[in-house]
Scaffold this motif. Structure first.
Motif, PDB file in Angstrom:
ATOM      1  N   LYS A   5      -0.078   4.052  10.524  1.00  0.00           N
ATOM      2  CA  LYS A   5       0.897   4.987  11.060  1.00  0.00           C
ATOM      3  C   LYS A   5       2.048   5.517  10.336  1.00  0.00           C
ATOM      4  N   ARG A   6       2.381   4.603   9.291  1.00  0.00           N
ATOM      5  CA  ARG A   6       3.218   5.206   8.415  1.00  0.00           C
ATOM      6  C   ARG A   6       2.571   6.334   7.427  1.00  0.00           C
ATOM      7  N   VAL A   7       1.353   5.971   6.853  1.00  0.00           N
ATOM      8  CA  VAL A   7       0.738   7.169   6.100  1.00  0.00           C
ATOM      9  C   VAL A   7       0.446   8.316   6.989  1.00  0.00           C
ATOM     10  N   LEU A   8       0.138   8.235   8.409  1.00  0.00           N
ATOM     11  CA  LEU A   8       0.073   9.534   9.176  1.00  0.00           C
ATOM     12  C   LEU A   8       1.198  10.395   9.207  1.00  0.00           C
ATOM     13  N   LYS A   9       2.365   9.418   9.474  1.00  0.00           N
ATOM     14  CA  LYS A   9       3.547  10.188   9.560  1.00  0.00           C
ATOM     15  C   LYS A   9       4.184  10.802   8.303  1.00  0.00           C
ATOM     16  N   GLU A  10       3.953  10.039   7.322  1.00  0.00           N
ATOM     17  CA  GLU A  10       4.210  10.827   5.955  1.00  0.00           C
ATOM     18  C   GLU A  10       3.428  12.221   5.834  1.00  0.00           C
ATOM     19  N   THR A  11       2.022  12.065   6.063  1.00  0.00           N
ATOM     20  CA  THR A  11       1.292  13.253   5.858  1.00  0.00           C
ATOM     21  C   THR A  11       1.735  14.387   6.917  1.00  0.00           C
ATOM     22  N   VAL A  12       2.077  13.959   8.068  1.00  0.00           N
ATOM     23  CA  VAL A  12       2.359  15.204   8.751  1.00  0.00           C
ATOM     24  C   VAL A  12       3.735  15.750   8.419  1.00  0.00           C
ATOM     25  N   ASP A  13       4.553  14.836   7.918  1.00  0.00           N
ATOM     26  CA  ASP A  13       6.021  15.255   7.622  1.00  0.00           C
ATOM     27  C   ASP A  13       5.729  15.985   6.462  1.00  0.00           C
ATOM     28  N   ARG A  14       5.153  15.699   5.383  1.00  0.00           N
ATOM     29  CA  ARG A  14       4.645  16.781   4.089  1.00  0.00           C
ATOM     30  C   ARG A  14       4.187  17.894   4.501  1.00  0.00           C
ATOM     31  N   LEU A  15       2.941  17.921   5.621  1.00  0.00           N
ATOM     32  CA  LEU A  15       2.428  19.216   5.893  1.00  0.00           C
ATOM     33  C   LEU A  15       3.284  20.011   6.411  1.00  0.00           C
ATOM     34  N   PHE A  16       4.438  19.501   7.385  1.00  0.00           N
ATOM     35  CA  PHE A  16       5.366  20.273   7.950  1.00  0.00           C
ATOM     36  C   PHE A  16       6.247  20.998   6.959  1.00  0.00           C
ATOM     37  N   GLN A  17       6.550  20.247   5.962  1.00  0.00           N
ATOM     38  CA  GLN A  17       7.550  20.806   4.936  1.00  0.00           C
ATOM     39  C   GLN A  17       6.902  21.832   4.061  1.00  0.00           C
ATOM     40  N   GLU A  18       5.681  21.773   3.736  1.00  0.00           N
ATOM     41  CA  GLU A  18       4.852  22.542   3.094  1.00  0.00           C
ATOM     42  C   GLU A  18       4.612  23.945   3.906  1.00  0.00           C
ATOM     43  N   MET A  19       4.255  23.783   5.139  1.00  0.00           N
ATOM     44  CA  MET A  19       4.039  25.009   5.845  1.00  0.00           C
ATOM     45  C   MET A  19       5.391  25.690   6.222  1.00  0.00           C
TER      46      MET A  19
END
Length: 73
Positions: A5-19
């Motif tokens: 869950k932690r890794v998934l949240k970090e990944t989604v957050d990073r994707l949002f920042q990049e986009m």
């Protein structure tokens, strides 16, 4: 499970920042060059469409590369 869950949240957050960052940069590019793709405004010279002004603004931004007055001709 918690680690996933932690890794998934970090990944989604990073994707949002990049986009979001790329969207901002695309908007900046559109503000500078978008008028060149507006065929309706270029061809029909609508009242609200000030091509000379937009060409001069582009020429002022790229002083050594573009002559805004020449671009308008």
């Amino acid at each position: 499970m918690e680690e996933m869950k932690r890794v998934l949240k970090e990944t989604v957050d990073r994707l949002f920042q990049e986009m979001n960052g790329r969207f901002v940069r695309l908007n900046e590019i559109d503000e500078k060059f978008g008028f060149l793709l507006d065929l309706k405004g270029l061809i029909y010279d609508e009242k609200d469409y000030d091509l000379k002004k937009k060409c001069n603004e582009l020429g002022q931004f790229y002083v050594s590369d573009i002559d805004g007055n020449e671009l308008d001709e």
